[in-house]
Motif scaffolding. Structure first.
Motif, PDB file in Angstrom:
ATOM      1  N   CYS A  78      -2.232   0.381  -4.597  1.00  0.00           N
ATOM      2  CA  CYS A  78      -1.974  -0.812  -4.114  1.00  0.00           C
ATOM      3  C   CYS A  78      -0.913  -1.354  -5.324  1.00  0.00           C
ATOM      4  O   CYS A  78      -0.997  -0.840  -6.445  1.00  0.00           O
ATOM      5  CB  CYS A  78      -3.182  -1.674  -4.132  1.00  0.00           C
ATOM      6  SG  CYS A  78      -2.868  -3.498  -3.955  1.00  0.00           S
ATOM      7  N   ALA A  79       0.099  -2.127  -4.963  1.00  0.00           N
ATOM      8  CA  ALA A  79       0.945  -2.621  -5.957  1.00  0.00           C
ATOM      9  C   ALA A  79       1.374  -4.131  -5.426  1.00  0.00           C
ATOM     10  O   ALA A  79       1.184  -4.500  -4.427  1.00  0.00           O
ATOM     11  CB  ALA A  79       2.083  -1.812  -6.017  1.00  0.00           C
ATOM     12  N   SER A  80       1.969  -4.923  -6.596  1.00  0.00           N
ATOM     13  CA  SER A  80       2.480  -6.044  -5.992  1.00  0.00           C
ATOM     14  C   SER A  80       3.592  -6.562  -7.029  1.00  0.00           C
ATOM     15  O   SER A  80       3.742  -5.789  -8.129  1.00  0.00           O
ATOM     16  CB  SER A  80       1.379  -7.188  -6.555  1.00  0.00           C
ATOM     17  OG  SER A  80       1.126  -7.219  -7.836  1.00  0.00           O
ATOM     18  N   SER A  81       4.417  -7.362  -6.462  1.00  0.00           N
ATOM     19  CA  SER A  81       5.416  -7.884  -7.096  1.00  0.00           C
ATOM     20  C   SER A  81       5.850  -9.510  -6.949  1.00  0.00           C
ATOM     21  O   SER A  81       5.063  -9.807  -6.001  1.00  0.00           O
ATOM     22  CB  SER A  81       6.718  -7.243  -6.834  1.00  0.00           C
ATOM     23  OG  SER A  81       7.024  -7.346  -5.097  1.00  0.00           O
ATOM     24  N   PRO A 115       4.692   8.667  -4.406  1.00  0.00           N
ATOM     25  CA  PRO A 115       3.936   7.787  -3.551  1.00  0.00           C
ATOM     26  C   PRO A 115       4.967   7.353  -2.321  1.00  0.00           C
ATOM     27  O   PRO A 115       6.028   7.296  -2.396  1.00  0.00           O
ATOM     28  CB  PRO A 115       3.830   6.373  -4.437  1.00  0.00           C
ATOM     29  CG  PRO A 115       4.113   6.839  -5.973  1.00  0.00           C
ATOM     30  CD  PRO A 115       4.778   7.977  -5.687  1.00  0.00           C
ATOM     31  N   GLU A 116       4.156   7.422  -1.103  1.00  0.00           N
ATOM     32  CA  GLU A 116       5.048   7.075   0.056  1.00  0.00           C
ATOM     33  C   GLU A 116       4.484   5.596   0.333  1.00  0.00           C
ATOM     34  O   GLU A 116       3.258   5.505   0.834  1.00  0.00           O
ATOM     35  CB  GLU A 116       4.535   8.117   0.941  1.00  0.00           C
ATOM     36  CG  GLU A 116       5.035   9.494   0.920  1.00  0.00           C
ATOM     37  CD  GLU A 116       4.864  10.413   1.830  1.00  0.00           C
ATOM     38  OE1 GLU A 116       5.280  11.479   1.790  1.00  0.00           O
ATOM     39  OE2 GLU A 116       4.189  10.052   2.408  1.00  0.00           O
ATOM     40  N   TRP A 151       0.935  -1.088  -0.056  1.00  0.00           N
ATOM     41  CA  TRP A 151       0.064  -0.018   0.016  1.00  0.00           C
ATOM     42  C   TRP A 151       1.020   1.260   0.141  1.00  0.00           C
ATOM     43  O   TRP A 151       1.784   1.474   0.755  1.00  0.00           O
ATOM     44  CB  TRP A 151      -0.911   0.177   1.296  1.00  0.00           C
ATOM     45  CG  TRP A 151      -2.327  -0.941   1.171  1.00  0.00           C
ATOM     46  CD1 TRP A 151      -2.458  -1.901   1.833  1.00  0.00           C
ATOM     47  CD2 TRP A 151      -3.259  -0.642   0.346  1.00  0.00           C
ATOM     48  NE1 TRP A 151      -3.735  -2.458   1.534  1.00  0.00           N
ATOM     49  CE2 TRP A 151      -4.082  -1.816   0.672  1.00  0.00           C
ATOM     50  CE3 TRP A 151      -3.520   0.197  -0.725  1.00  0.00           C
ATOM     51  CZ2 TRP A 151      -5.589  -1.818  -0.231  1.00  0.00           C
ATOM     52  CZ3 TRP A 151      -4.711   0.051  -1.395  1.00  0.00           C
ATOM     53  CH2 TRP A 151      -5.590  -0.823  -1.147  1.00  0.00           C
ATOM     54  N   TYR A 152       0.668   2.158  -0.870  1.00  0.00           N
ATOM     55  CA  TYR A 152       1.215   3.502  -0.978  1.00  0.00           C
ATOM     56  C   TYR A 152       0.376   4.495  -0.932  1.00  0.00           C
ATOM     57  O   TYR A 152      -0.907   4.327  -1.473  1.00  0.00           O
ATOM     58  CB  TYR A 152       1.967   3.497  -2.322  1.00  0.00           C
ATOM     59  CG  TYR A 152       3.129   2.897  -2.438  1.00  0.00           C
ATOM     60  CD1 TYR A 152       3.415   1.549  -2.815  1.00  0.00           C
ATOM     61  CD2 TYR A 152       4.469   3.698  -2.119  1.00  0.00           C
ATOM     62  CE1 TYR A 152       4.640   1.106  -2.947  1.00  0.00           C
ATOM     63  CE2 TYR A 152       5.621   3.213  -2.158  1.00  0.00           C
ATOM     64  CZ  TYR A 152       5.792   1.832  -2.308  1.00  0.00           C
ATOM     65  OH  TYR A 152       6.974   1.172  -2.578  1.00  0.00           O
TER      66      TYR A 152
END
Lengths: 115, 105
Positions: free
Chosen positions: A91-94, A43-44, A34-35
């Motif tokens: 939201c991001a994913s890797s 983005p933080e 979550w950013y």
């Protein structure tokens, strides 16, 4: 499926409300993030989940409560937010935590407004 | 904490090259990235460079890394109006301050 889906796209809530932001990915990624992004700012980082466990909390106030029910879903529960919490929540994913050539796949965000 | 700085704004004419610069303080990230953000959207990964490389070319994009000076740059050849956006350099978890690229027709 190569996307991260965030819902809702827009949310307006009062300071006494409780709401949740949702994020979903079906790429088999095992790290989710979550950013928070304020206007004209980068983005933080707020939270990192690694293999469904919270691995990083960047000293985020407890009015933000993350949850990772399974490897595809990430929620952010909101309660008693302040006007300064108005922002774009990304939201991001890797594939794995940390850095890799694939970088992060980002959702399009939830625009949150606290009134 | 780590600082990742970029110039705020860059304006170029269509067809020219754009160079976006980034300086950082923490060199522990194995990969460094460039992301593009269009208005109201999330971030899109453009390219990356492995930290022990000096240069990487990817179609119209060229990334240069100077580890000694902790300086990263992104060159966009033949810049188009569709390249207008905010560009962020990034390491592990952290993003630069962002450069707004405006392409004039």
């Amino acid at each position: 499926d190569t996307e991260v889906t965030q819902t809702p796209k827009h949310l307006v809530m009062g300071m006494t409300n409780k709401k949740s932001l949702k994020c979903e990915q079906h790429m088999g990624h095992r790290a989710m993030y979550w950013y928070k992004q304020k206007a004209k700012k980068p983005p933080e980082l707020m939270f990192v989940y690694s293999y469904e466990k919270l691995s990083i909390n960047e000293s985020v106030p407890s009015r933000f409560s993350p949850e990772c029910p399974n490897s595809s879903l990430l929620n952010l529960h909101l309660h008693a937010l302040q006007p300064e919490d108005s922002a774009l929540y990304l939201c991001a994913s890797s594939p794995t935590p940390g850095t890799a050539p694939t970088g992060y796949t980002f959702g399009s965000g939830t625009r949150l407004t606290i009134v | 904490g780590e600082d990742v700085e970029q110039s705020l704004f860059l304006s170029v004419r269509e067809g020219d090259s754009s160079v976006i610069n980034c300086t950082y303080t923490d060199s522990s990230s194995t990969y460094l990235y460039w992301y593009k953000q269009e208005p109201g959207a999330g971030l899109q990964l453009l390219t990356y460079i492995f930290s022990n490389m000096d240069m990487k070319q990817d179609q119209r994009l060229t990334v240069l890394l100077n580890k000694k000076d902790k300086h990263l740059s992104l060159r966009i050849a033949d810049t188009q109006t569709g390249d207008s956006a905010i560009y962020f350099c990034a390491g592990e978890y952290i993003f630069g301050t962002g450069t707004r690229l405006k392409v004039l027709a």
